[in-house]
Write an enzyme that holds these catalytic residues in place. Structure first.
Site, PDB file in Angstrom:
ATOM      1  N   SER A  65       3.611  -2.127  10.366  1.00 45.14           N
ATOM      2  CA  SER A  65       5.060  -2.265  10.545  1.00 45.14           C
ATOM      3  C   SER A  65       5.603  -3.644  10.160  1.00 45.14           C
ATOM      4  O   SER A  65       6.522  -4.162  10.796  1.00 45.14           O
ATOM      5  CB  SER A  65       5.468  -1.904  11.976  1.00 45.14           C
ATOM      6  OG  SER A  65       5.119  -0.559  12.253  1.00 45.14           O
ATOM      7  N   ASN A 102       0.873  -1.182   0.000  1.00 45.12           N
ATOM      8  CA  ASN A 102       0.000   0.000   0.000  1.00 45.12           C
ATOM      9  C   ASN A 102       0.906   1.226   0.000  1.00 45.12           C
ATOM     10  O   ASN A 102       1.538   1.542   1.009  1.00 45.12           O
ATOM     11  CB  ASN A 102      -0.894  -0.025   1.255  1.00 45.12           C
ATOM     12  CG  ASN A 102      -1.706   1.253   1.398  1.00 45.12           C
ATOM     13  OD1 ASN A 102      -1.785   2.062   0.472  1.00 45.12           O
ATOM     14  ND2 ASN A 102      -2.304   1.448   2.560  1.00 45.12           N
ATOM     15  N   GLY A 106       2.889   2.304  10.886  1.00 45.26           N
ATOM     16  CA  GLY A 106       3.900   3.351  10.719  1.00 45.26           C
ATOM     17  C   GLY A 106       4.631   3.693  12.005  1.00 45.26           C
ATOM     18  O   GLY A 106       5.305   4.717  12.088  1.00 45.26           O
ATOM     19  N   LYS A 165       0.090   4.281  -0.246  1.00 45.87           N
ATOM     20  CA  LYS A 165      -0.535   5.463   0.368  1.00 45.87           C
ATOM     21  C   LYS A 165      -0.326   6.688  -0.550  1.00 45.87           C
ATOM     22  O   LYS A 165      -0.303   6.537  -1.759  1.00 45.87           O
ATOM     23  CB  LYS A 165       0.016   5.673   1.781  1.00 45.87           C
ATOM     24  CG  LYS A 165      -0.127   4.396   2.627  1.00 45.87           C
ATOM     25  CD  LYS A 165       0.169   4.591   4.084  1.00 45.87           C
ATOM     26  CE  LYS A 165      -0.041   3.265   4.817  1.00 45.87           C
ATOM     27  NZ  LYS A 165       0.151   3.368   6.252  1.00 45.87           N
ATOM     28  N   GLU A 173      -6.555   4.909   8.053  1.00 48.72           N
ATOM     29  CA  GLU A 173      -6.315   6.331   7.776  1.00 48.72           C
ATOM     30  C   GLU A 173      -7.550   6.980   7.172  1.00 48.72           C
ATOM     31  O   GLU A 173      -7.832   8.151   7.399  1.00 48.72           O
ATOM     32  CB  GLU A 173      -5.085   6.476   6.858  1.00 48.72           C
ATOM     33  CG  GLU A 173      -3.805   6.204   7.638  1.00 48.72           C
ATOM     34  CD  GLU A 173      -2.692   5.583   6.812  1.00 48.72           C
ATOM     35  OE1 GLU A 173      -2.757   5.619   5.575  1.00 48.72           O
ATOM     36  OE2 GLU A 173      -1.747   5.054   7.435  1.00 48.72           O
TER      37      GLU A 173
HETATM   38  P1  13P Z   1       3.276   0.423   7.680  1.00 51.12           P
HETATM   39  O1  13P Z   1       3.707  -0.899   7.088  1.00 51.12           O
HETATM   40  O2  13P Z   1       4.069   1.577   7.177  1.00 51.12           O
HETATM   41  O3  13P Z   1       3.191   0.340   9.180  1.00 51.12           O
HETATM   42  O4  13P Z   1       1.777   0.689   7.163  1.00 51.12           O
HETATM   43  C1  13P Z   1       0.838  -0.288   7.333  1.00 51.12           C
HETATM   44  C2  13P Z   1      -0.378   0.080   6.559  1.00 51.12           C
HETATM   45  O5  13P Z   1      -1.135   0.945   6.951  1.00 51.12           O
HETATM   46  C3  13P Z   1      -0.619  -0.616   5.298  1.00 51.12           C
HETATM   47  O6  13P Z   1      -1.902  -0.376   4.835  1.00 51.12           O
END
Ligand code: 13P
Length: 251
Positions: A213, A9, A173, A11, A97
């Site tokens: 993470s 992802n 994150g 984002k 999110e």
């Molecule tokens: P991270 O792997 O950066 O923690 O993000 C996880 C996430 O929200 C994937 O959709």
């Protein structure tokens, strides 16, 4: 047998040219992978170009969101047919999110899931508790409500097309991963809810991914758990080397 699914992802990262360039190196890095399904979810603007770039490879593409209506006066929104038209086969729905910053609810998630399924897109429904909810010991209540309301009205045939991504909000994150045991507990619970809502056979077919993470160092231990069927990966999917390493966790 459920085939493991690893999703990147991205984002709100990467312009079209950046996205295409990383996909070019990713294609080479994972060319020999057949035992894991690979999905990339770039921003809307890069979907068409990335879909063109992955043609003939073992990488699929998904969107990060959609709107449930098929067309009309909804300025700024993207319909299920528009997502499909770019070549996508999947769509993320209800990412934490989006729930946190853009007011998505279990009800809008349900509408989006139905909109996606109606056009032939596989929904990846994101669920997960906040740190406050975990500390208040309501994790399982939150998860149950998210699942039941998000999947409301789906037939068993539609339910098996759905992928669930369990992403504890406190692990996204932050570098704090849920322990494999913590994640497994929730995954087993999710599968049990599906077995109760539908049948064991439906629950057995649904892929339940872990997100929060995930990195090349912790993925194997997570994947050893019986109900963890893959990962939804943010940060570690932004570079081809780390994402390819993560995809090849069993090698
Ligand atoms: P991270 O792997 O950066 O923690 O993000 C996880 C996430 O929200 C994937 O959709």
């Amino acid at each position: 047998m459920r085939k493991p699914l690893m999703i990147g992802n991205w984002k709100m990262n990467k312009t079209i040219s950046e996205a295409v360039s990383i996909v070019k190196s990713m294609k080479n890095a994972v060319v020999d992978v057949t035992d894991v399904e690979i999905l990339l979810c770039p921003a809307f603007t890069a979907l068409y170009a990335v879909n063109n770039e992955v043609k003939g490879s073992n990488i699929n593409v998904g969107a990060q969101n959609l709107f449930w209506e098929s067309e009309g006066a909804f300025t700024g929104e993207i319909s299920p047919a528009m997502v499909k038209d770019t070549g996508c086969s999947y769509v993320l729905i209800g990412h934490s999110e989006r729930r946190q910053y853009f007011g998505e609810t279990n009800e809008t998630v349900n509408k989006k899931v139905k909109g996606a399924l109606a056009i032939g897109l596989n929904p990846v429904v994101c669920i997960g508790e906040t740190l406050k909810e975990r500390e208040e010991n309501v994790t399982f209540n939150v998860i149950e409500k998210q699942i039941k309301e998000g999947a409301k009205g789906l037939t068993p045939e539609q339910a098996v097309l759905t992928v669930i991504a369990y992403e504890p909000v406190w692990a996204i994150g932050t570098g704090k991963t849920a322990t494999p045991e913590q994640a497994q507990k929730v995954h087993a619970f999710v599968r049990k809810i599906y077995a109760n809502m539908y049948k064991e056979e439906v629950a057995d077919k649904i892929r339940i991914l872990y997100g929060g993470s995930v990195n090349p160092g912790n993925v194997s231990n997570l994947m050893e758990q019986p109900d963890i069927d893959g990962g939804l990966v943010g940060g570690a999917s932004l570079e081809s080397e780390s994402f390819a390493k993560l995809i090849k966790y069993s090698k």
